[in-house]
Scaffold this active site. Structure first.
Site, PDB file in Angstrom:
ATOM      1  N   HIS A  18      73.862  89.083  36.391  1.00 40.31           N
ATOM      2  CA  HIS A  18      74.204  88.245  37.555  1.00 40.31           C
ATOM      3  C   HIS A  18      73.155  88.441  38.666  1.00 40.31           C
ATOM      4  O   HIS A  18      72.702  87.480  39.280  1.00 40.31           O
ATOM      5  CB  HIS A  18      75.569  88.638  38.136  1.00 40.31           C
ATOM      6  CG  HIS A  18      76.750  88.357  37.259  1.00 40.31           C
ATOM      7  ND1 HIS A  18      77.643  89.332  36.883  1.00 40.31           N
ATOM      8  CD2 HIS A  18      77.212  87.198  36.710  1.00 40.31           C
ATOM      9  CE1 HIS A  18      78.610  88.794  36.142  1.00 40.31           C
ATOM     10  NE2 HIS A  18      78.366  87.503  36.006  1.00 40.31           N
ATOM     11  N   LYS A  42      92.324  84.600  34.175  1.00 36.88           N
ATOM     12  CA  LYS A  42      91.527  85.491  33.332  1.00 36.88           C
ATOM     13  C   LYS A  42      91.974  86.937  33.465  1.00 36.88           C
ATOM     14  O   LYS A  42      91.374  87.833  32.849  1.00 36.88           O
ATOM     15  CB  LYS A  42      90.044  85.374  33.694  1.00 36.88           C
ATOM     16  CG  LYS A  42      89.466  84.018  33.340  1.00 36.88           C
ATOM     17  CD  LYS A  42      87.957  83.990  33.463  1.00 36.88           C
ATOM     18  CE  LYS A  42      87.432  82.624  33.050  1.00 36.88           C
ATOM     19  NZ  LYS A  42      86.004  82.464  33.285  1.00 36.88           N
ATOM     20  N   SER A 129      80.198  90.561  31.361  1.00 34.37           N
ATOM     21  CA  SER A 129      81.107  91.502  32.032  1.00 34.37           C
ATOM     22  C   SER A 129      82.160  92.046  31.072  1.00 34.37           C
ATOM     23  O   SER A 129      82.568  93.209  31.186  1.00 34.37           O
ATOM     24  CB  SER A 129      81.801  90.809  33.217  1.00 34.37           C
ATOM     25  OG  SER A 129      80.856  90.376  34.150  1.00 34.37           O
TER      26      SER A 129
HETATM   27  P1  ADP Z   1      82.789  82.676  34.818  1.00 37.50           P
HETATM   28  O1  ADP Z   1      84.233  83.062  34.760  1.00 37.50           O
HETATM   29  O2  ADP Z   1      82.512  81.575  35.798  1.00 37.50           O
HETATM   30  O3  ADP Z   1      82.157  82.425  33.487  1.00 37.50           O
HETATM   31  P2  ADP Z   1      81.097  85.032  34.995  1.00 37.50           P
HETATM   32  O4  ADP Z   1      81.119  86.090  36.061  1.00 37.50           O
HETATM   33  O5  ADP Z   1      81.356  85.463  33.612  1.00 37.50           O
HETATM   34  O6  ADP Z   1      82.113  83.952  35.491  1.00 37.50           O
HETATM   35  O7  ADP Z   1      79.702  84.297  35.010  1.00 37.50           O
HETATM   36  C1  ADP Z   1      79.213  83.638  36.161  1.00 37.50           C
HETATM   37  C2  ADP Z   1      77.892  82.987  35.841  1.00 37.50           C
HETATM   38  O8  ADP Z   1      76.925  83.991  35.570  1.00 37.50           O
HETATM   39  C3  ADP Z   1      77.908  82.080  34.611  1.00 37.50           C
HETATM   40  O9  ADP Z   1      77.032  81.008  34.837  1.00 37.50           O
HETATM   41  C4  ADP Z   1      77.360  82.959  33.523  1.00 37.50           C
HETATM   42  O10 ADP Z   1      76.712  82.202  32.501  1.00 37.50           O
HETATM   43  C5  ADP Z   1      76.354  83.773  34.301  1.00 37.50           C
HETATM   44  N1  ADP Z   1      76.083  85.069  33.681  1.00 37.50           N
HETATM   45  C6  ADP Z   1      76.953  86.031  33.320  1.00 37.50           C
HETATM   46  N2  ADP Z   1      76.331  87.095  32.744  1.00 37.50           N
HETATM   47  C7  ADP Z   1      75.000  86.768  32.756  1.00 37.50           C
HETATM   48  C8  ADP Z   1      73.819  87.413  32.277  1.00 37.50           C
HETATM   49  N3  ADP Z   1      73.855  88.588  31.653  1.00 37.50           N
HETATM   50  N4  ADP Z   1      72.656  86.769  32.436  1.00 37.50           N
HETATM   51  C9  ADP Z   1      72.623  85.563  33.029  1.00 37.50           C
HETATM   52  N5  ADP Z   1      73.676  84.890  33.474  1.00 37.50           N
HETATM   53  C10 ADP Z   1      74.860  85.480  33.339  1.00 37.50           C
END
Ligand code: ADP
Length: 160
Positions: A18, A42, A129
C-alpha cells in the site's frame, strides 16, 4: 480538482505494498486522500480507528497525503471531497477482473470518476493484508513486508 486523488481501501492493516502505491501516487498527484473504508462486511481485525491511526503514522513523511475514514458509496465520498480520480493498486491478472468491474461501476454511478491503476514494485506483488495476518498469527517473519508500527500492532493482537 485534477490534482487530487482518493486512494480507497480497507487497509487491514496497511502493508509496504500500500505504501509503495501511496509513494508513487504522491509523486504524480499534488494531494492524495487515503480513504479507509469501514468494510464492516469484511470483519476487519483492526478497528477503523486503528487502521486510520496506523496509516497516519506510516504516511506522516509523505508530501500531500492525508488519511480519513469513510462509510457508504465511494463515489459519493469522492464527489464530496471534490475528487474525480480514484487510485487502485494492480498486482496481478487476478486483481484485474474485480478492479475492472469496480472502476466501470464507479464511473456508471458518477460519469466524472476515473480510476488510475498503479503497479507496485515487484517486491510487493504477492503481498496482501490477508496473508500478512495469517503469517503473523502463526509467528512467521513479516518484518520486511509491513512498517514497524504495524508489526508492533500485529504482535499485540496475536501474541499477547
Ligand atoms: P479493498 O478492500 O478495497 O480491496 P485493500 O486494503 O485490500 O482494500 O486494498 C486497497 C487497494 O490497495 C487495492 O487497490 C489493492 O489492489 C491495493 N493493494 C493491496 N495490496 C497491495 C500490494 N501489495 N501492492 C499493490 N497494491 C496493493
Amino acid at each position: 480538482m485534477g490534482n487530487l486523488a482518493i486512494y480507497p481501501g480497507t487497509f487491514d492493516p496497511v502493508t509496504n505494498g500500500h505504501l509503495d502505491i501511496i509513494q508513487r501516487g504522491s509523486e504524480i498527484f499534488e494531494r492524495i486522500i487515503v480513504a479507509v473504508a469501514s468494510s464492516r462486511n469484511k470483519n476487519p481485525l483492526f478497528s477503523l480507528e486503528e487502521r486510520v491511526e496506523m496509516l497516519k503514522k506510516t504516511t506522516a513523511g509523505y508530501k500531500g497525503v492525508t488519511v480519513e475514514s469513510f462509510d457508504g458509496l465511494l463515489v459519493d465520498y469522492a464527489r464530496a471531497q471534490g475528487a474525480r480520480v480514484i487510485i487502485r493498486g494492480l498486482r496481478a491478472v487476478s486483481d484485474f477482473e474485480y478492479e475492472f468491474q469496480l472502476a466501470l461501476m464507479n464511473r456508471k454511478l458518477n460519469s466524472e470518476m476515473d480510476t488510475f491503476f498503479v503497479m507496485p514494485s515487484e517486491k510487493y506483488v504477492y503481498l496482501n493484508s490477508g496473508l500478512i495476518k495469517e503469517i503473523s498469527r502463526m509467528g512467521g517473519d513479516i518484518s520486511s513486508l509491513v512498517p514497524g508500527e504495524v508489526l508492533k500492532k500485529l504482535k499485540a493482537k496475536y501474541h499477547k
